[in-house]
Design a protein around this motif. Structure first.
Motif, mmCIF file in Angstrom:
data_model
loop_
_atom_site.group_PDB
_atom_site.id
_atom_site.type_symbol
_atom_site.label_atom_id
_atom_site.label_comp_id
_atom_site.label_asym_id
_atom_site.label_seq_id
_atom_site.Cartn_x
_atom_site.Cartn_y
_atom_site.Cartn_z
ATOM 1 N N ILE A 106 0.253 11.377 14.691
ATOM 2 C CA ILE A 106 0.878 11.160 13.382
ATOM 3 C C ILE A 106 1.620 12.414 12.935
ATOM 4 O O ILE A 106 2.724 12.345 12.393
ATOM 5 N N GLY A 107 1.012 13.591 13.179
ATOM 6 C CA GLY A 107 1.678 14.842 12.812
ATOM 7 C C GLY A 107 2.983 15.034 13.557
ATOM 8 O O GLY A 107 4.006 15.382 12.961
ATOM 9 N N ALA A 108 2.967 14.788 14.866
ATOM 10 C CA ALA A 108 4.190 14.922 15.663
ATOM 11 C C ALA A 108 5.243 13.923 15.210
ATOM 12 O O ALA A 108 6.438 14.250 15.104
ATOM 13 N N SER A 109 4.818 12.696 14.919
ATOM 14 C CA SER A 109 5.745 11.669 14.456
ATOM 15 C C SER A 109 6.396 12.065 13.136
ATOM 16 O O SER A 109 7.619 11.930 12.958
ATOM 17 N N ALA A 110 5.593 12.591 12.223
ATOM 18 C CA ALA A 110 6.119 12.980 10.912
ATOM 19 C C ALA A 110 7.120 14.122 11.029
ATOM 20 O O ALA A 110 8.177 14.119 10.369
ATOM 21 N N VAL A 111 6.808 15.106 11.868
ATOM 22 C CA VAL A 111 7.706 16.259 12.017
ATOM 23 C C VAL A 111 9.063 15.838 12.579
ATOM 24 O O VAL A 111 10.122 16.208 12.058
ATOM 25 N N VAL A 112 9.051 15.057 13.642
ATOM 26 C CA VAL A 112 10.303 14.628 14.268
ATOM 27 C C VAL A 112 11.092 13.710 13.344
ATOM 28 O O VAL A 112 12.310 13.847 13.197
ATOM 29 N N LEU A 113 10.406 12.763 12.713
ATOM 30 C CA LEU A 113 11.101 11.849 11.807
ATOM 31 C C LEU A 113 11.750 12.613 10.652
ATOM 32 O O LEU A 113 12.910 12.356 10.285
ATOM 33 N N LEU A 114 11.009 13.569 10.077
ATOM 34 C CA LEU A 114 11.566 14.368 8.976
ATOM 35 C C LEU A 114 12.767 15.190 9.424
ATOM 36 O O LEU A 114 13.777 15.284 8.712
ATOM 37 N N ALA A 115 12.658 15.779 10.597
ATOM 38 C CA ALA A 115 13.764 16.599 11.099
ATOM 39 C C ALA A 115 15.036 15.769 11.259
ATOM 40 O O ALA A 115 16.136 16.195 10.864
ATOM 41 N N ILE A 116 14.914 14.589 11.833
ATOM 42 C CA ILE A 116 16.090 13.741 12.031
ATOM 43 C C ILE A 116 16.606 13.223 10.698
ATOM 44 O O ILE A 116 17.828 13.199 10.449
ATOM 45 N N ALA A 117 15.698 12.821 9.803
ATOM 46 C CA ALA A 117 16.120 12.289 8.507
ATOM 47 C C ALA A 117 16.810 13.356 7.668
ATOM 48 O O ALA A 117 17.833 13.097 7.027
ATOM 49 N N LEU A 118 16.281 14.580 7.678
ATOM 50 C CA LEU A 118 16.885 15.646 6.876
ATOM 51 C C LEU A 118 18.251 16.055 7.401
ATOM 52 O O LEU A 118 19.108 16.505 6.637
ATOM 53 N N SER A 119 18.460 15.889 8.706
ATOM 54 C CA SER A 119 19.760 16.245 9.282
ATOM 55 C C SER A 119 20.785 15.121 9.149
ATOM 56 O O SER A 119 21.957 15.322 9.467
ATOM 57 N N SER A 120 20.357 13.969 8.665
ATOM 58 C CA SER A 120 21.259 12.811 8.575
ATOM 59 C C SER A 120 21.978 12.712 7.245
ATOM 60 O O SER A 120 22.820 11.837 7.073
ATOM 61 N N GLY A 121 21.616 13.586 6.312
ATOM 62 C CA GLY A 121 22.294 13.572 5.023
ATOM 63 C C GLY A 121 21.718 12.549 4.066
ATOM 64 O O GLY A 121 20.775 11.826 4.377
ATOM 65 N N LYS A 122 22.328 12.509 2.883
ATOM 66 C CA LYS A 122 21.866 11.585 1.851
ATOM 67 C C LYS A 122 22.448 10.198 2.089
ATOM 68 O O LYS A 122 23.484 10.047 2.724
ATOM 69 N N PRO A 123 21.777 9.175 1.560
ATOM 70 C CA PRO A 123 22.275 7.815 1.783
ATOM 71 C C PRO A 123 23.552 7.560 0.999
ATOM 72 O O PRO A 123 23.813 8.236 -0.001
ATOM 73 N N PRO A 124 24.379 6.603 1.423
ATOM 74 C CA PRO A 124 25.558 6.241 0.666
ATOM 75 C C PRO A 124 25.172 5.662 -0.681
ATOM 76 O O PRO A 124 24.043 5.240 -0.891
ATOM 77 N N ALA A 125 26.120 5.616 -1.592
ATOM 78 C CA ALA A 125 25.839 5.151 -2.949
ATOM 79 C C ALA A 125 25.336 3.716 -2.941
ATOM 80 O O ALA A 125 24.425 3.343 -3.679
ATOM 81 N N ALA A 126 25.926 2.896 -2.082
ATOM 82 C CA ALA A 126 25.527 1.489 -2.010
ATOM 83 C C ALA A 126 24.555 1.329 -0.844
ATOM 84 O O ALA A 126 24.974 1.226 0.303
ATOM 85 N N VAL A 127 23.265 1.357 -1.141
ATOM 86 C CA VAL A 127 22.280 1.201 -0.087
ATOM 87 C C VAL A 127 22.205 -0.252 0.326
ATOM 88 O O VAL A 127 22.536 -1.147 -0.436
ATOM 89 N N HIS A 128 21.802 -0.468 1.602
ATOM 90 C CA HIS A 128 21.782 -1.839 2.087
ATOM 91 C C HIS A 128 20.697 -2.645 1.385
ATOM 92 O O HIS A 128 19.714 -2.116 0.896
ATOM 93 N N GLU A 129 20.896 -3.920 1.339
ATOM 94 C CA GLU A 129 20.029 -4.825 0.598
ATOM 95 C C GLU A 129 18.591 -4.729 1.090
ATOM 96 O O GLU A 129 18.315 -4.675 2.263
ATOM 97 N N GLY A 130 17.672 -4.697 0.128
ATOM 98 C CA GLY A 130 16.258 -4.689 0.494
ATOM 99 C C GLY A 130 15.635 -3.310 0.462
ATOM 100 O O GLY A 130 14.429 -3.202 0.513
#
Length: 479
Positions: free
Chosen positions: A449-473
């Motif tokens: 779980i720790g390894a999963s969280a670190v990698v997921l956070l690293a990729i998510a933080l490098s992907s930038g903020k979401p667009p103004a219109a987020v997808h439905e749901g």
């Protein structure tokens, strides 16, 4: 064979057949409510609050509570509540996202991951494998437990008994999928609650009353200090192993998806978690009572079996019915959960096969038969090797915990992509495998779980903020 044991065996067989037969009748009756594929896969969002609470209890109470937890009570007294408390903690954490889960009208756990990170067949495939391996493991091991347990009582072949429980499980699921399973579990769950408390009380009576128990059992087991009698090292190991497994167990999610009212999703989890403490009362009282009567057992997990030799014939028969209802409720729930994954995630999403309502139900029933036969074959041929399925909890939690909970927390703050989900899940599986190979003291799920969280956070933080219109749901629910 003397007359009394023969009469007990006959009584036990009749009681077991009555339980299985009544369960099948209930399944057929409630299965008539299932009119669509959604009813079959997720009970059509029709379950009242009380049904959700009791069916969660019936699903979670399996062979572990009946045998292993009684062993904890025998060896460590009220520490069994620390174990059950881990499940309660998991349910309380699930409450944080329960309302959102119900509003999104999910059917399986992989749908949560793809809703958060975007449609991707590889994401669905990994998530589906991680989600179905736990209920399939439950299914196979419950078949083994039924065969071994009742073989000792009746002298019947474990193979024959496994085939009996396989057929019973089919009849529990085939009429209406989750609709029939949930309502049947509700009726069985009420019986299980009454029997749990009744057998616990009788065990104390058999030992000479609570005063005799406290006079013969060390106070460190039955006093308040008994809650930690197992030792903090053991308790933290339980926390590290059980809480993550509870947080990613699809069987618990499905009851949230099926609540009749959105407002019941959160309350249902909280109250269901409290009912798990009934298992602590059952296991703790029986464990302490047996410790009082026979403190010299070499293997604490023999405590439940030893008690059976002390019960009067009529109670052995009733207790046997309780064991049957406990096992079949778990097998039915596990079987339906696996089928939901294979139908919705594998066939419809990964294979891209869209079929009508009636054909979806027909396909689900065919898959139900195939999965049951496979689990029965494994239970018969590899019963001694099924212990590896215990690892399914760890790997499932390692793959799914971070994507579900971090994904939920980040869904409005970062741009979540399929790459983040894939990277996080693969890192979780790898971390789990490495820690298992190194035989770490801390459960290897924690490292995963720790390894999963670190990698997921690293990729998510490098992907930038979401667009103004987020997808439905993915929009946050309105207050």
């Amino acid at each position: 064979m003397s007359g009394e044991p023969a009469a007990q065996i006959a009584g036990l067989a009749i009681a077991s057949l009555l339980v299985i037969g009544s369960g099948i009748a209930l399944s057929v009756y409630f299965g008539r409510k299932a009119k669509s594929a959604q009813d079959w896969l997720s009970a059509g969002e029709s379950l009242p609050l009380l049904v959700v609470i009791v069916t969660q209890f019936a699903t979670a109470t399996g062979g572990g509570v009946l045998i292993a937890h009684v062993g904890i009570g025998y060896e460590s007294g009220w520490s069994v509540f620390a174990y059950e408390g881990c499940v309660l903690v998991g349910f309380l954490i699930l409450m944080l996202i329960a309302r959102w889960l119900r509003e999104q009208r999910f059917t399986t756990v992989p749908e949560i991951v793809t809703r958060l990170f975007g449609e991707n067949k590889l994401v669905t495939a990994i998530a589906a494998l991680a989600a179905l391996v736990v209920p399939f493991g439950w299914l196979a091991t419950q078949f083994v437990a039924f065969g071994q347990l009742f073989s000792r009582f009746t002298g019947a072949s474990p193979t024959v008994l496994i085939l009996v429980i396989m057929v019973a499980s089919l009849f529990f699921v085939l009429p209406g999928g989750l609709t029939s399973v949930a309502w049947t579990d509700f009726v069985f769950g009420l019986f299980m609650i009454v029997m749990s408390l009744g057998v616990a009380g009788y065990a104390i009576h058999l030992a000479g009353g609570w005063g005799q128990v406290t006079a013969t059992v060390p106070q460190r087991l039955w006093g308040w200090e008994g809650i930690t009698a197992a030792g903090w090292d053991q308790i933290w190991l339980w926390v590290a192993a059980i809480v993550p497994g509870t947080l990613t167990n699809q069987l618990y999610y499905q009851r949230v998806f099926a609540t009749k009212k959105v407002s019941d999703a959160r309350r249902g989890l909280g109250l269901s978690g409290l009912t798990m403490l009934i298992g602590g009362i059952y296991a703790g009282c029986i464990g302490l009572a047996v410790h009082s009567m026979n403190p010299g057992l070499v293997n604490e997990e023999d405590a439940a079996g030893w008690l059976l030799t002390r019960l009067p014939g009529w109670l052995v028969v009733v207790f046997g019915a309780f064991l049957v209802s406990t096992i079949v409720s778990t097998t039915g729930s596990a079987l339906q959960s696996v089928v939901a994954n294979l139908t919705r995630d594998v066939y419809q999403t990964i294979a891209g096969r869209e079929i009508g309502e009636r054909r979806t139900v027909t396909l689900s029933r065919l898959i139900t038969v195939a999965v049951s036969v496979l689990a029965a074959v494994l239970a018969i041929v590899f019963s001694k090797a099924l212990t590896w399925l215990v690892a399914s909890y760890a790997y499932s939690a390692a793959a799914l915990a971070a994507p579900i909970f971090l994904g939920y927390a980040l869904r409005r703050r970062r741009r979540l992509t399929p790459a983040a989900a894939i990277g996080g899940m693969l890192a979780g599986l790898t971390g789990c495998a490495v820690a298992q190979a190194l035989d770490t003291a801390v459960p290897y799920a924690v490292y995963g779980i720790g390894a999963s969280a670190v990698v997921l956070l690293a990729i998510a933080l490098s992907s930038g903020k979401p667009p103004a219109a987020v997808h439905e749901g993915v929009k946050e629910e309105q207050a």
